[in-house]
Design an enzyme around this catalytic site. Structure first.
Site, PDB file in Angstrom:
ATOM      1  N   HIS A  72      36.279  45.064  36.238  1.00  0.00           N
ATOM      2  CA  HIS A  72      35.533  44.445  37.337  1.00  0.00           C
ATOM      3  C   HIS A  72      35.050  45.487  38.334  1.00  0.00           C
ATOM      4  O   HIS A  72      35.727  46.502  38.557  1.00  0.00           O
ATOM      5  CB  HIS A  72      36.429  43.440  38.070  1.00  0.00           C
ATOM      6  CG  HIS A  72      36.800  42.257  37.222  1.00  0.00           C
ATOM      7  ND1 HIS A  72      35.896  41.271  36.907  1.00  0.00           N
ATOM      8  CD2 HIS A  72      37.964  41.911  36.625  1.00  0.00           C
ATOM      9  CE1 HIS A  72      36.497  40.361  36.148  1.00  0.00           C
ATOM     10  NE2 HIS A  72      37.751  40.720  35.960  1.00  0.00           N
ATOM     11  N   LYS A  91      37.763  33.695  38.597  1.00  0.00           N
ATOM     12  CA  LYS A  91      36.419  34.263  38.657  1.00  0.00           C
ATOM     13  C   LYS A  91      35.407  33.371  37.958  1.00  0.00           C
ATOM     14  O   LYS A  91      34.246  33.729  37.817  1.00  0.00           O
ATOM     15  CB  LYS A  91      36.442  35.664  38.055  1.00  0.00           C
ATOM     16  CG  LYS A  91      37.336  36.607  38.854  1.00  0.00           C
ATOM     17  CD  LYS A  91      37.377  37.981  38.258  1.00  0.00           C
ATOM     18  CE  LYS A  91      38.226  38.922  39.108  1.00  0.00           C
ATOM     19  NZ  LYS A  91      39.649  38.541  39.159  1.00  0.00           N
ATOM     20  N   ARG A 132      47.930  34.456  33.267  1.00  0.00           N
ATOM     21  CA  ARG A 132      47.901  35.320  34.449  1.00  0.00           C
ATOM     22  C   ARG A 132      49.263  35.250  35.140  1.00  0.00           C
ATOM     23  O   ARG A 132      49.792  34.146  35.314  1.00  0.00           O
ATOM     24  CB  ARG A 132      46.824  34.858  35.433  1.00  0.00           C
ATOM     25  CG  ARG A 132      45.419  34.781  34.839  1.00  0.00           C
ATOM     26  CD  ARG A 132      44.507  34.014  35.786  1.00  0.00           C
ATOM     27  NE  ARG A 132      43.151  33.851  35.288  1.00  0.00           N
ATOM     28  CZ  ARG A 132      42.745  32.839  34.512  1.00  0.00           C
ATOM     29  NH1 ARG A 132      43.599  31.906  34.121  1.00  0.00           N
ATOM     30  NH2 ARG A 132      41.490  32.761  34.126  1.00  0.00           N
ATOM     31  N   CYS A 151      35.744  42.954   6.766  1.00  0.00           N
ATOM     32  CA  CYS A 151      34.948  42.465   7.912  1.00  0.00           C
ATOM     33  C   CYS A 151      34.683  43.590   8.912  1.00  0.00           C
ATOM     34  O   CYS A 151      33.595  43.702   9.457  1.00  0.00           O
ATOM     35  CB  CYS A 151      35.675  41.346   8.637  1.00  0.00           C
ATOM     36  SG  CYS A 151      36.132  39.951   7.627  1.00  0.00           S
ATOM     37  N   CYS A 205      37.081  36.784   8.852  1.00  0.00           N
ATOM     38  CA  CYS A 205      38.105  36.085   8.053  1.00  0.00           C
ATOM     39  C   CYS A 205      39.466  36.128   8.720  1.00  0.00           C
ATOM     40  O   CYS A 205      40.427  35.562   8.211  1.00  0.00           O
ATOM     41  CB  CYS A 205      38.142  36.615   6.623  1.00  0.00           C
ATOM     42  SG  CYS A 205      39.186  38.052   6.374  1.00  0.00           S
TER      43      CYS A 205
HETATM   44  C1  FAD Z   1      42.957  34.849  31.139  1.00  0.00           C
HETATM   45  C2  FAD Z   1      43.054  36.202  31.741  1.00  0.00           C
HETATM   46  C3  FAD Z   1      41.910  36.968  31.941  1.00  0.00           C
HETATM   47  C4  FAD Z   1      41.990  38.221  32.529  1.00  0.00           C
HETATM   48  N1  FAD Z   1      40.877  38.994  32.604  1.00  0.00           N
HETATM   49  C5  FAD Z   1      40.940  40.210  33.181  1.00  0.00           C
HETATM   50  C6  FAD Z   1      39.792  41.043  33.233  1.00  0.00           C
HETATM   51  O1  FAD Z   1      38.754  40.744  32.652  1.00  0.00           O
HETATM   52  N2  FAD Z   1      39.877  42.198  33.908  1.00  0.00           N
HETATM   53  C7  FAD Z   1      41.006  42.583  34.549  1.00  0.00           C
HETATM   54  O2  FAD Z   1      40.995  43.593  35.215  1.00  0.00           O
HETATM   55  N3  FAD Z   1      42.141  41.853  34.440  1.00  0.00           N
HETATM   56  C8  FAD Z   1      42.134  40.697  33.760  1.00  0.00           C
HETATM   57  N4  FAD Z   1      43.258  39.956  33.635  1.00  0.00           N
HETATM   58  C9  FAD Z   1      44.500  40.466  34.175  1.00  0.00           C
HETATM   59  C10 FAD Z   1      45.151  41.513  33.260  1.00  0.00           C
HETATM   60  O3  FAD Z   1      45.166  41.058  31.933  1.00  0.00           O
HETATM   61  C11 FAD Z   1      46.580  41.752  33.744  1.00  0.00           C
HETATM   62  O4  FAD Z   1      46.520  42.118  35.101  1.00  0.00           O
HETATM   63  C12 FAD Z   1      47.311  42.840  32.999  1.00  0.00           C
HETATM   64  O5  FAD Z   1      47.198  42.692  31.606  1.00  0.00           O
HETATM   65  C13 FAD Z   1      48.782  42.806  33.405  1.00  0.00           C
HETATM   66  O6  FAD Z   1      49.460  43.792  32.704  1.00  0.00           O
HETATM   67  P1  FAD Z   1      51.013  43.979  32.919  1.00  0.00           P
HETATM   68  O7  FAD Z   1      51.360  45.224  32.188  1.00  0.00           O
HETATM   69  O8  FAD Z   1      51.322  43.924  34.367  1.00  0.00           O
HETATM   70  O9  FAD Z   1      51.695  42.708  32.255  1.00  0.00           O
HETATM   71  P2  FAD Z   1      51.936  42.377  30.705  1.00  0.00           P
HETATM   72  O10 FAD Z   1      50.807  42.784  29.867  1.00  0.00           O
HETATM   73  O11 FAD Z   1      52.351  40.952  30.643  1.00  0.00           O
HETATM   74  O12 FAD Z   1      53.166  43.290  30.311  1.00  0.00           O
HETATM   75  C14 FAD Z   1      54.475  43.032  30.756  1.00  0.00           C
HETATM   76  C15 FAD Z   1      55.435  43.493  29.697  1.00  0.00           C
HETATM   77  O13 FAD Z   1      56.752  43.373  30.196  1.00  0.00           O
HETATM   78  C16 FAD Z   1      57.601  43.018  29.133  1.00  0.00           C
HETATM   79  N5  FAD Z   1      58.815  42.413  29.681  1.00  0.00           N
HETATM   80  C17 FAD Z   1      58.913  41.306  30.450  1.00  0.00           C
HETATM   81  N6  FAD Z   1      60.203  41.080  30.784  1.00  0.00           N
HETATM   82  C18 FAD Z   1      60.934  42.068  30.216  1.00  0.00           C
HETATM   83  C19 FAD Z   1      62.323  42.376  30.198  1.00  0.00           C
HETATM   84  N7  FAD Z   1      63.226  41.618  30.837  1.00  0.00           N
HETATM   85  N8  FAD Z   1      62.743  43.466  29.487  1.00  0.00           N
HETATM   86  C20 FAD Z   1      61.840  44.251  28.826  1.00  0.00           C
HETATM   87  N9  FAD Z   1      60.507  43.995  28.819  1.00  0.00           N
HETATM   88  C21 FAD Z   1      60.062  42.918  29.508  1.00  0.00           C
HETATM   89  C22 FAD Z   1      56.775  42.056  28.304  1.00  0.00           C
HETATM   90  O14 FAD Z   1      57.245  42.006  26.969  1.00  0.00           O
HETATM   91  C23 FAD Z   1      55.377  42.650  28.426  1.00  0.00           C
HETATM   92  O15 FAD Z   1      55.070  43.481  27.320  1.00  0.00           O
HETATM   93  C24 FAD Z   1      43.233  38.714  32.978  1.00  0.00           C
HETATM   94  C25 FAD Z   1      44.388  37.970  32.743  1.00  0.00           C
HETATM   95  C26 FAD Z   1      44.302  36.753  32.081  1.00  0.00           C
HETATM   96  C27 FAD Z   1      45.539  36.015  31.744  1.00  0.00           C
END
Ligand code: FAD
Length: 477
Positions: free
Chosen positions: A50, A251, A312, A403, A438
């Site tokens: 973004h 958004k 999210r 693919c 596929c």
């Molecule tokens: C529908 C949707 C659309 C989005 N679109 C965008 C976009 O276009 N652009 C943008 O900038 N952002 C977007 N986002 C936001 C973005 O995807 C997230 O902000 C980002 O992926 C978060 O990453 P994270 O590493 O914080 O969390 P996660 O990817 O959830 O990683 C957290 C990790 O912690 C691990 N974990 C949890 N608890 C434990 C535990 N107790 N012990 C060990 N491991 C644990 C999990 O297994 C996981 O792998 C979107 C989100 C969604 C849902």
């Protein structure tokens, strides 16, 4: 102490934090409950970098979105991750929506978003001729882009591992205890890990992990977003990320190409109770079909290849939570959208928090690298390059995924790389094998065989994404 820093979570937040930490003389480990990086929210999102106009001015989201966007080109070049700065349009169809576009422009100016412009209807159609009739104006933000979220995550983790970080898969942290000079973490199998510093990047579960360390100052609610993905023949239906004016708390439903050349519509935004509920729904599919048709019509639903949903991690605070609630324990929590865009800057910010706290000293190590060894992508090569590659190793000449044109040796490379693939989804996210029309129907069994051979196990032990998601139950004959 076994470790200087333990990062909990190998989503894009944890991976980027480990990437930035790995340049220092620190013993770093990344612990994740899943078998693969980017197994949760970081694999199921819009993949948009973004521009940063919609976050509230002055918020951490605004600051780190704009900074992350500015960093993304360089980071992706170093990590050999595809990234395209295609620009975004927020399209208005009424006078009310035109007011919202103007407000977004003003908030973008406050947030420091570069080169935005409010386009009139004619200028908007010149950029995106396929928009529905009735456009009044649009906010054009040329700095917005598209990236592959799981490739970005995997690549950052891979470089962290090359620099010496350890990646401990299937390691679910269940308890955190304060000890002299740091913390003792216990996992679901009862193994303990001692560390001076903990970074909580646990996504949807960051509230539970913070509570283990005594911080109950926030909660995380899952908010689902559903998508429909179309095959590549639809990838040119639009050439920018096309937003509508935002709905409350999201958004809005968008239409966008992916960096790999597909097209998708979505997401909607609905709170759910269960943090594992990533099922798509009949109502959700209808909702995004109807909403997307407001901006781009005529999308042929027969060309949809799959649908999916992500959750999210919506924080009770309304903003990213980046703090040190107890000495040596850092939150990188509540990282909902724009967390992917912000990720390089979030990682950098967390490292600065650690530096300022003095919990460990950050001394750069000799020979660290910011770059990933380039990935061989057979489908992107010229005929001459392909011939040369196949002459070197004939397994680059055996196509496994028809693919997406993925070869046997690319799959072997993906398994052998640092923090390499261990499951069918792991191969899919690193090579695109199974991402095509596929959806793995043809290549799936071959990927299982290659995984089993590389990992020295029986094919019945191979899973789709870890846990009990076995691909095979046994021999029929
Ligand atoms: C529908 C949707 C659309 C989005 N679109 C965008 C976009 O276009 N652009 C943008 O900038 N952002 C977007 N986002 C936001 C973005 O995807 C997230 O902000 C980002 O992926 C978060 O990453 P994270 O590493 O914080 O969390 P996660 O990817 O959830 O990683 C957290 C990790 O912690 C691990 N974990 C949890 N608890 C434990 C535990 N107790 N012990 C060990 N491991 C644990 C999990 O297994 C996981 O792998 C979107 C989100 C969604 C849902």
């Amino acid at each position: 102490m076994q470790y200087d820093v333990i990062v909990i979570g190998s989503g894009v937040t944890g991976a980027m934090t480990a990437y930035h930490l790995s340049r220092y003389q620190l013993r770093v480990a990344v612990l994740d409950k899943n078998l693969e990086p980017a197994a949760e929210t970081s694999s199921a999102n819009s993949g948009i970098v973004h521009a940063g106009y919609d976050a509230k001015p002055g918020s951490m989201k605004a600051l780190l979105n704009v900074r992350g966007n500015a960093m993304m080109g360089d980071v992706c070049a170093k990590l050999d991750v595809p990234f395209k700065r295609i620009g975004s349009l927020v399209v208005a169809f009424s006078e009310d929506e035109a007011k919202t576009v103007q407000e977004l422009y003003e908030s973008g100016v406050k947030n420091g978003v570069p080169d935005m412009k409010v386009l009139n209807a004619e200028e908007t159609y010149a950029k995106e001729p396929g928009l529905q009739p009735g456009v009044t104006c649009a906010l054009y933000a040329p700095s917005a882009g598209i990236v592959c979220p799981y490739e970005l995550t995997t690549a950052a983790l891979e470089v962290a591992c090359v620099n010496g970080a350890e990646y401990l898969r299937q390691t679910e942290v269940t308890a955190i205890e304060k000890i002299d000079g740091g913390y003792r973490l216990t996992d679901a199998k009862g193994t303990t890990y001692e560390t001076r510093v903990v970074v909580n990047a646990a996504g949807l579960y960051a509230d539970a992990v913070a509570a283990m360390a005594g911080d109950t100052s926030f909660t995380i609610r899952p908010r689902k977003g559903e998508y429909i993905l179309f095959e590549k023949s639809m990838g040119k239906a639009v050439s920018h990320v096309v937003f509508q004016t935002p709905a409350a708390g999201s958004k809005g439903v968008l239409v966008s190409p992916t960096v790999d050349g597909n097209l998708y519509i979505g997401p909607n935004a609905n709170y759910v109770e269960d943090k594992r509920d990533t099922a798509t729904t009949y109502e959700g599919m209808n909702e995004i079909k109807t909403c997307s048709a407001k901006s781009v019509g005529g999308l042929d639903m027969r060309l949809a290849i799959t649908n999916f949903a992500g959750l999210r991690a919506t924080p009770s605070t309304g903003d990213f939570i980046l703090n040190e609630p107890a000495p040596g324990f850092f939150n990188a929590a509540g990282i909902e959208s724009p967390g992917l865009s912000a990720a390089p800057a979030v990682g950098e910010y967390v490292v600065e928090l650690i530096r300022k706290s003095g919990a460990v000293s950050l001394v750069e190590k000799d020979g660290w690298t910011a770059s990933r060894e380039p990935v061989i992508r057979f489908r992107e090569m010229s005929t001459a390059e392909r011939a040369d590659l196949v002459a070197r190793d004939s397994r680059y000449g055996r196509i496994i995924c028809r693919c997406e044109t993925v070869t046997e040796q690319e799959i072997r490379d993906a398994i052998r790389r640092p923090a390499g693939a261990r499951s069918v989804d792991g191969v899919k996210r690193r090579t695109r094998s199974g991402m095509g029309k596929c959806q793995g129907g043809f290549c799936g069994p071959r990927v299982v065989d290659i995984l089993a051979e590389e990992l020295g196990c029986d094919p019945t032990e191979i899973t789709k994404f870890g846990g009990a998601s076995y691909m095979l139950t046994g021999k029929t004959r």
